[in-house]
Motif scaffolding. Structure first.
Motif, PDB file in Angstrom:
ATOM      1  N   VAL A 283       0.828  -1.209   0.000  1.00 20.31           N
ATOM      2  CA  VAL A 283       0.000   0.000   0.000  1.00 20.31           C
ATOM      3  C   VAL A 283       0.862   1.259   0.000  1.00 20.31           C
ATOM      4  O   VAL A 283       0.543   2.229  -0.693  1.00 20.31           O
ATOM      5  N   ASP A 284       1.963   1.265   0.722  1.00 24.17           N
ATOM      6  CA  ASP A 284       2.822   2.462   0.752  1.00 24.17           C
ATOM      7  C   ASP A 284       3.366   2.786  -0.642  1.00 24.17           C
ATOM      8  O   ASP A 284       3.348   3.940  -1.072  1.00 24.17           O
ATOM      9  N   ALA A 285       3.838   1.762  -1.361  1.00 24.33           N
ATOM     10  CA  ALA A 285       4.333   1.979  -2.728  1.00 24.33           C
ATOM     11  C   ALA A 285       3.193   2.420  -3.644  1.00 24.33           C
ATOM     12  O   ALA A 285       3.362   3.294  -4.498  1.00 24.33           O
ATOM     13  N   PHE A 286       2.019   1.828  -3.468  1.00 26.00           N
ATOM     14  CA  PHE A 286       0.842   2.201  -4.255  1.00 26.00           C
ATOM     15  C   PHE A 286       0.482   3.673  -4.049  1.00 26.00           C
ATOM     16  O   PHE A 286       0.239   4.409  -5.001  1.00 26.00           O
ATOM     17  N   LEU A 287       0.443   4.118  -2.796  1.00 25.79           N
ATOM     18  CA  LEU A 287       0.100   5.514  -2.514  1.00 25.79           C
ATOM     19  C   LEU A 287       1.131   6.460  -3.119  1.00 25.79           C
ATOM     20  O   LEU A 287       0.777   7.506  -3.670  1.00 25.79           O
ATOM     21  N   ALA A 288       2.411   6.103  -3.041  1.00 29.10           N
ATOM     22  CA  ALA A 288       3.458   6.941  -3.641  1.00 29.10           C
ATOM     23  C   ALA A 288       3.299   6.986  -5.155  1.00 29.10           C
ATOM     24  O   ALA A 288       3.388   8.061  -5.767  1.00 29.10           O
TER      25      ALA A 288
ATOM     26  N   ASP B 197     -17.080   4.756  -1.840  1.00 34.72           N
ATOM     27  CA  ASP B 197     -17.809   5.913  -2.358  1.00 34.72           C
ATOM     28  C   ASP B 197     -18.112   6.915  -1.252  1.00 34.72           C
ATOM     29  O   ASP B 197     -18.341   8.088  -1.522  1.00 34.72           O
ATOM     30  N   ALA B 198     -18.136   6.458  -0.017  1.00 36.60           N
ATOM     31  CA  ALA B 198     -18.314   7.339   1.143  1.00 36.60           C
ATOM     32  C   ALA B 198     -17.785   6.598   2.358  1.00 36.60           C
ATOM     33  O   ALA B 198     -17.783   5.370   2.396  1.00 36.60           O
ATOM     34  N   LEU B 199     -17.316   7.353   3.332  1.00 36.75           N
ATOM     35  CA  LEU B 199     -16.919   6.748   4.595  1.00 36.75           C
ATOM     36  C   LEU B 199     -17.159   7.742   5.711  1.00 36.75           C
ATOM     37  O   LEU B 199     -17.204   8.959   5.487  1.00 36.75           O
ATOM     38  N   VAL B 200     -17.336   7.214   6.912  1.00 38.17           N
ATOM     39  CA  VAL B 200     -17.469   8.043   8.097  1.00 38.17           C
ATOM     40  C   VAL B 200     -16.338   7.673   9.036  1.00 38.17           C
ATOM     41  O   VAL B 200     -16.161   6.502   9.386  1.00 38.17           O
ATOM     42  N   ASP B 201     -15.588   8.691   9.429  1.00 37.94           N
ATOM     43  CA  ASP B 201     -14.464   8.559  10.345  1.00 37.94           C
ATOM     44  C   ASP B 201     -14.844   9.258  11.643  1.00 37.94           C
ATOM     45  O   ASP B 201     -15.289  10.405  11.612  1.00 37.94           O
ATOM     46  N   CYS B 202     -14.674   8.584  12.761  1.00 36.27           N
ATOM     47  CA  CYS B 202     -15.015   9.173  14.065  1.00 36.27           C
ATOM     48  C   CYS B 202     -13.781   9.392  14.936  1.00 36.27           C
ATOM     49  O   CYS B 202     -13.897   9.625  16.136  1.00 36.27           O
ATOM     50  N   GLY B 203     -12.606   9.321  14.336  1.00 36.70           N
ATOM     51  CA  GLY B 203     -11.371   9.560  15.088  1.00 36.70           C
ATOM     52  C   GLY B 203     -10.977  11.029  15.033  1.00 36.70           C
ATOM     53  O   GLY B 203     -11.773  11.880  14.629  1.00 36.70           O
ATOM     54  N   PRO B 204      -9.740  11.314  15.409  1.00 39.21           N
ATOM     55  CA  PRO B 204      -9.252  12.694  15.318  1.00 39.21           C
ATOM     56  C   PRO B 204      -9.327  13.202  13.877  1.00 39.21           C
ATOM     57  O   PRO B 204      -9.218  12.422  12.932  1.00 39.21           O
ATOM     58  N   ARG B 205      -9.532  14.486  13.721  1.00 36.44           N
ATOM     59  CA  ARG B 205      -9.648  15.095  12.386  1.00 36.44           C
ATOM     60  C   ARG B 205      -8.407  14.767  11.559  1.00 36.44           C
ATOM     61  O   ARG B 205      -7.287  14.881  12.039  1.00 36.44           O
ATOM     62  N   MET B 206      -8.633  14.358  10.311  1.00 36.19           N
ATOM     63  CA  MET B 206      -7.529  14.004   9.415  1.00 36.19           C
ATOM     64  C   MET B 206      -6.733  15.228   9.010  1.00 36.19           C
ATOM     65  O   MET B 206      -7.282  16.322   8.884  1.00 36.19           O
ATOM     66  N   ASP B 207      -5.456  15.023   8.760  1.00 37.65           N
ATOM     67  CA  ASP B 207      -4.606  16.058   8.188  1.00 37.65           C
ATOM     68  C   ASP B 207      -5.195  16.428   6.835  1.00 37.65           C
ATOM     69  O   ASP B 207      -5.565  15.539   6.059  1.00 37.65           O
ATOM     70  N   PRO B 208      -5.313  17.718   6.514  1.00 41.60           N
ATOM     71  CA  PRO B 208      -5.934  18.106   5.240  1.00 41.60           C
ATOM     72  C   PRO B 208      -5.186  17.598   4.002  1.00 41.60           C
ATOM     73  O   PRO B 208      -5.768  17.515   2.928  1.00 41.60           O
ATOM     74  N   ASP B 209      -3.932  17.222   4.133  1.00 35.97           N
ATOM     75  CA  ASP B 209      -3.168  16.721   2.995  1.00 35.97           C
ATOM     76  C   ASP B 209      -3.111  15.197   2.937  1.00 35.97           C
ATOM     77  O   ASP B 209      -2.461  14.633   2.059  1.00 35.97           O
ATOM     78  N   ALA B 210      -3.796  14.525   3.851  1.00 33.95           N
ATOM     79  CA  ALA B 210      -3.772  13.058   3.887  1.00 33.95           C
ATOM     80  C   ALA B 210      -4.504  12.485   2.674  1.00 33.95           C
ATOM     81  O   ALA B 210      -5.500  13.030   2.217  1.00 33.95           O
ATOM     82  N   VAL B 211      -4.002  11.394   2.148  1.00 35.02           N
ATOM     83  CA  VAL B 211      -4.661  10.667   1.060  1.00 35.02           C
ATOM     84  C   VAL B 211      -5.190   9.325   1.552  1.00 35.02           C
ATOM     85  O   VAL B 211      -5.924   8.647   0.847  1.00 35.02           O
ATOM     86  N   GLU B 212      -4.801   8.970   2.769  1.00 33.25           N
ATOM     87  CA  GLU B 212      -5.239   7.716   3.376  1.00 33.25           C
ATOM     88  C   GLU B 212      -6.079   8.032   4.608  1.00 33.25           C
ATOM     89  O   GLU B 212      -5.648   8.780   5.483  1.00 33.25           O
ATOM     90  N   ALA B 213      -7.269   7.450   4.646  1.00 36.26           N
ATOM     91  CA  ALA B 213      -8.166   7.661   5.784  1.00 36.26           C
ATOM     92  C   ALA B 213      -7.801   6.699   6.908  1.00 36.26           C
ATOM     93  O   ALA B 213      -7.333   5.591   6.661  1.00 36.26           O
TER      94      ALA B 213
END
Length: 183
Positions: A11-16, A84-100
């Protein structure tokens, strides 16, 4: 990413790699697959699902966040999907994150070409994540919502075509008619 790479990747190589290549892709067991362009019907229902989840969270005053498609969810070391949609209930994501972070709710709008994958391998993959409590599969061709819910060690399935559906946690109530009103 015109086709699957010769060597399997994690996954790390895929995201890069995906940061440098246009288009949308998913990683399944180390192989990259391009996502087909979506039809207007699919886009409308996807937006309705995202909007209904967002309205539900706002009505609760919840700190949970709806994230539309385009953010990657890591299933395991060699599989990553874009629901197509997700709900995250953890700490707010970094605005530049590509991985939830692992979500509480995932939603997929079924497409003719990916219906079996969305209702099979992807569904099973999402429930490998302990955080996932609800999976929503929405059929855009008819008013049908398939709700899978974690219930202890089991996954319960309910098919809903009218009325409302409670998603607890986080406590959202979805009016099923709202998901199909944009057709």
């Amino acid at each position: 990413m015109a086709g699957p790479p010769q060597a399997r990747m994690d996954v790390d190589a895929f995201l890069a790699l995906s940061a440098t290549v246009p288009g949308r892709h998913e990683l399944v067991d180390g192989e990259v697959f391009a996502r087909a362009p979506e039809r207007a019907r699919h886009a409308r229902v996807r937006f309705a699902v995202q909007s209904a989840l967002d309205r539900g969270l706002r009505a609760l005053g919840s700190s949970c966040e709806i994230l539309p498609d385009g953010v990657t969810v890591r299933i395991d070391a060699r599989t990553a999907s874009e629901p197509d949609a997700l709900v995250d209930c953890g700490p707010r994501m970094d605005p530049d994150a590509v991985e939830a972070p692992p979500p509480v709710i995932v939603g997929e709008v079924l497409s003719p070409g990916t219906r079996s994958v969305d209702a099979g391998a992807k569904l099973a993959g999402y429930f490998l994540l302990p955080s996932v409590v609800h999976s929503l599969l929405v059929d855009p061709r008819r008013p049908c919502l398939i709700h899978h819910r974690r219930a202890g060690a089991a996954i319960e399935t309910r098919i809903v075509s009218e009325g409302s559906l409670s998603l607890d946690p986080p406590g959202i109530v979805l009016a099923v008619d709202d998901l199909f009103g944009t057709r």
